[in-house]
Each structure stands twice: as structure tokens, then as C-alpha cells.
Design an enzyme around this catalytic site. Structure first.
Site, PDB file in Angstrom:
ATOM      1  N   ASP A  37     -12.535 -12.354   9.442  1.00 27.52           N
ATOM      2  CA  ASP A  37     -13.828 -11.769   9.072  1.00 27.52           C
ATOM      3  C   ASP A  37     -14.786 -12.898   8.747  1.00 27.52           C
ATOM      4  O   ASP A  37     -14.368 -13.938   8.229  1.00 27.52           O
ATOM      5  CB  ASP A  37     -13.686 -10.844   7.867  1.00 27.52           C
ATOM      6  N   ILE A  38     -16.070 -12.686   9.025  1.00 24.73           N
ATOM      7  CA  ILE A  38     -17.068 -13.716   8.737  1.00 24.73           C
ATOM      8  C   ILE A  38     -17.238 -13.930   7.239  1.00 24.73           C
ATOM      9  O   ILE A  38     -17.473 -15.047   6.777  1.00 24.73           O
ATOM     10  CB  ILE A  38     -18.413 -13.378   9.409  1.00 24.73           C
ATOM     11  N   ASP A  75     -16.385 -16.502  12.328  1.00 24.43           N
ATOM     12  CA  ASP A  75     -17.469 -15.724  12.933  1.00 24.43           C
ATOM     13  C   ASP A  75     -17.094 -15.425  14.378  1.00 24.43           C
ATOM     14  O   ASP A  75     -16.813 -16.348  15.150  1.00 24.43           O
ATOM     15  CB  ASP A  75     -18.756 -16.543  12.859  1.00 24.43           C
ATOM     16  N   ASN A 102     -12.652  -5.411  16.520  1.00 24.33           N
ATOM     17  CA  ASN A 102     -13.276  -4.402  15.674  1.00 24.33           C
ATOM     18  C   ASN A 102     -14.578  -4.851  15.023  1.00 24.33           C
ATOM     19  O   ASN A 102     -15.420  -4.011  14.679  1.00 24.33           O
ATOM     20  CB  ASN A 102     -12.269  -3.989  14.592  1.00 24.33           C
ATOM     21  N   SER A 155     -18.254   2.957  20.208  1.00 21.94           N
ATOM     22  CA  SER A 155     -18.916   3.930  19.349  1.00 21.94           C
ATOM     23  C   SER A 155     -19.267   5.132  20.203  1.00 21.94           C
ATOM     24  O   SER A 155     -19.269   5.044  21.440  1.00 21.94           O
ATOM     25  CB  SER A 155     -20.194   3.307  18.764  1.00 21.94           C
ATOM     26  N   TYR A 173     -27.630  -2.180  19.396  1.00 23.17           N
ATOM     27  CA  TYR A 173     -26.340  -1.575  19.048  1.00 23.17           C
ATOM     28  C   TYR A 173     -25.835  -0.716  20.205  1.00 23.17           C
ATOM     29  O   TYR A 173     -24.684  -0.854  20.643  1.00 23.17           O
ATOM     30  CB  TYR A 173     -26.498  -0.737  17.783  1.00 23.17           C
ATOM     31  N   VAL A 206     -18.564   6.798  10.471  1.00 15.37           N
ATOM     32  CA  VAL A 206     -17.350   6.604   9.668  1.00 15.37           C
ATOM     33  C   VAL A 206     -17.740   6.225   8.239  1.00 15.37           C
ATOM     34  O   VAL A 206     -18.673   5.438   8.030  1.00 15.37           O
ATOM     35  CB  VAL A 206     -16.448   5.513  10.287  1.00 15.37           C
ATOM     36  N   THR A 208     -17.716   4.121   5.844  1.00 13.01           N
ATOM     37  CA  THR A 208     -17.476   2.717   5.525  1.00 13.01           C
ATOM     38  C   THR A 208     -18.779   2.108   5.023  1.00 13.01           C
ATOM     39  O   THR A 208     -19.852   2.695   5.187  1.00 13.01           O
ATOM     40  CB  THR A 208     -17.005   1.928   6.765  1.00 13.01           C
TER      41      THR A 208
END
Length: 273
Positions: A37-38, A75, A102, A155, A173, A206, A208
Site C-alpha cells: 500500500d502507498i 506506490d 486492488n 467496478s 475513474y 462498497v 469502505t
């Protein structure tokens, strides 16, 4: 004994949200995890991104399941950083069997002056980052010679134009998530000869931190038509991260050994409307 016992899964965006859920769910099935993860903020993203403490929590939860995990801050836009993360993970856990690309951002609702930057950032993270993830980890899978499974997170916006508003973040996106489907089809054909399967998952909204945050709520309030366009068919406003994780746990298992080249919605009926 879990259905992924002894497998090694490389997961990006693993510090929280869907990525953490995937790490935990696969660990429950016996997999060891290389988590990336960044853990830093990207300027065009208007909500708080994951932190090193979030990644530490993923580590703690996987280790609580008596599985091994190698966690690296990297990254996905930086191919060399991903190469190094994969190398570190392989050195400690062995070759990669599963790849979950992901990591993603949703820079909607930010400063309109940064529209061009938001577009570039979301394309670089959500599309280029997916390609980097696969390219960094798949050589290990090919070299091992025992097949493997790759799931790319797209998505509902990768299969639909619903909810588009013309903003840099929103347009980028949707474009990136559509592009992920193109990568999936390309990789499916490239990797079939190695018995490596490639699929995409397509979540609706979702629960999150990427979706549930002040910036996103302000964006939806300012664009009420978008909220209506993004409603699910089943009477639920959002689904949970584990709903995606359960689908992925099946896709990467031998139960789905002949499933490849598939775009799988986990969307509460969003795309059936």
C-alpha cells in the site's frame, strides 16, 4: 485445511478497505500474503488515504490467523518499487500464486482547478498501477510453472457509464475501470498457455473509506442525480468488503479452475437495471 493452503497472494491496496478484507479472507483459507500500500496521501484525492498504521493493522489481523505476511509501503505507479516488494515477499514466502490488483483511488469532489491532475492520477493508479502489479508479480508465477490466478478489481463503472459527471476524477475513474477490463482480456489470452487464469470483479458501492467519507458525501449531495443513477437493484445502499473477498476467494481457488476471462459483477443487481 483451507482451499488456498500454502499459496502466496500478492495484494495491492492492502492497508484497509477491500484490500485488507481480501488479505484476511485469503489468509483464512490458508494463504500467506505479500501486502502493498502507498500509505501516503495523493494530492488530488479529497479524502484521507491509508496510513502506515492501517497497514500495520492488516499485518496484525493476518498474523492473528497464524499466517505469514510481508508488508511493504510502495506506490503502484512505481514499477521499480513493486518489483522490490515482490522480490522481498518471494524471498520470505516463496513464489507468487495469486495476484490481486486492488489498489485504487476515487478523486471525485475535489477542487475543480485540479481536474486535469485528478484525471491523470486516477488513470495512473487505477489502470497503470494494475498493469504494473501484474507485470511485477507474474514472472514469479510463470517461473514456478504451476499455473495461478489473477483478479483485477474494476467496478460497475467499468461496465457502465451510469453516474458520469464529466469531472476529471469521475471520467478518469470510469475510463480506468473500463481499461482494466481490456487488460484482463489481454492477460487472459497471454497467460492461458501457462495455466494462469485472469478475471475481473466489478463491485457496486462498497462500505469502505474510499466511499464513506465527507468528500464523497458532499459530492453526492451536490450531484443528487448521480446518487439516483448509482442505486442498486437489491434494496441495499452498499455492500461490504467481505462480499467482494468471498467472490475473489472462489475465483482464485481450484473450485473456479476453468473460469478465466470473466467480468464478474458483485453489485446487488446494479448492472441488471
Amino acid at each position: 485445511m483451507g482451499k488456498l493452503e500454502g499459496k502466496v497472494a500478492f495484494i495491492t491496496g492492502a492497508a484497509r478497505g477491500q484490500g485488507r478484507s481480501h488479505a484476511i479472507r485469503l489468509a483464512q483459507e490458508g494463504a500467506n500474503i505479500i501486502a502493498v500500500d502507498i500509505c501516503e496521501q495523493i494530492d488530488s484525492v479529497p479524502y484521507p488515504m491509508a496510513t502506515p498504521a492501517d497497514l500495520d493493522e492488516t499485518v496484525a489481523q493476518v498474523e492473528a490467523l497464524d499466517r505469514r505476511i510481508v508488508a511493504v509501503q510502495a506506490d503502484v505507479r512505481d514499477r521499480a518499487a513493486l518489483d522490490a516488494a515482490v522480490a522481498k515477499g518471494i524471498a520470505e514466502l516463496g513464489p507468487v500464486d495469486i495476484i490481486l490488483a486492488n489498489a485504487g483511488i476515487a478523486p471525485m469532489g475535489g477542487d475543480k482547478a485540479d481536474d486535469a491532475r485528478a484525471f491523470r492520477d486516477v488513470i495512473e493508479v487505477n489502470l497503470v498501477g494494475v498493469a504494473n502489479t501484474v507485470q511485477a508479480a507474474v514472472p514469479s508465477m510463470i517461473e514456478k510453472g504451476e499455473g495461478g490466478a489473477i483478479v483485477l478489481t474494476s467496478s460497475t463503472q467499468g461496465l457502465s457509464g451510469a453516474g458520469g459527471d464529466g469531472s476529471g476524477g469521475g471520467s478518469g475513474y470510469a475510463a480506468a475501470k473500463h481499461g482494466v477490463v481490456g487488460l484482463m482480456h489481454t492477460y487472459t489470452n497471454w497467460l492461458a498457455k501457462y495455466s494462469i487464469r485472469v478475471n475481473t470483479v466489478h463491485p457496486t458501492g462498497v462500505n469502505t473509506p474510499m466511499v464513506v467519507n465527507d468528500a464523497m458525501q458532499a459530492f453526492l449531495q451536490a450531484n443528487p442525480g448521480m446518487g439516483a443513477a448509482m442505486a442498486n437493484l437489491l434494496p441495499v445502499p452498499m455492500i461490504e468488503a467481505v462480499d467482494i473477498s468471498n467472490a475473489i476467494a472462489w475465483l482464485v481457488s481450484d473450485e473456479a479452475r476453468y473460469v478465466t476471462g470473466v467480468a464478474l459483477p458483485v453489485d446487488a443487481g446494479f448492472l441488471a437495471r
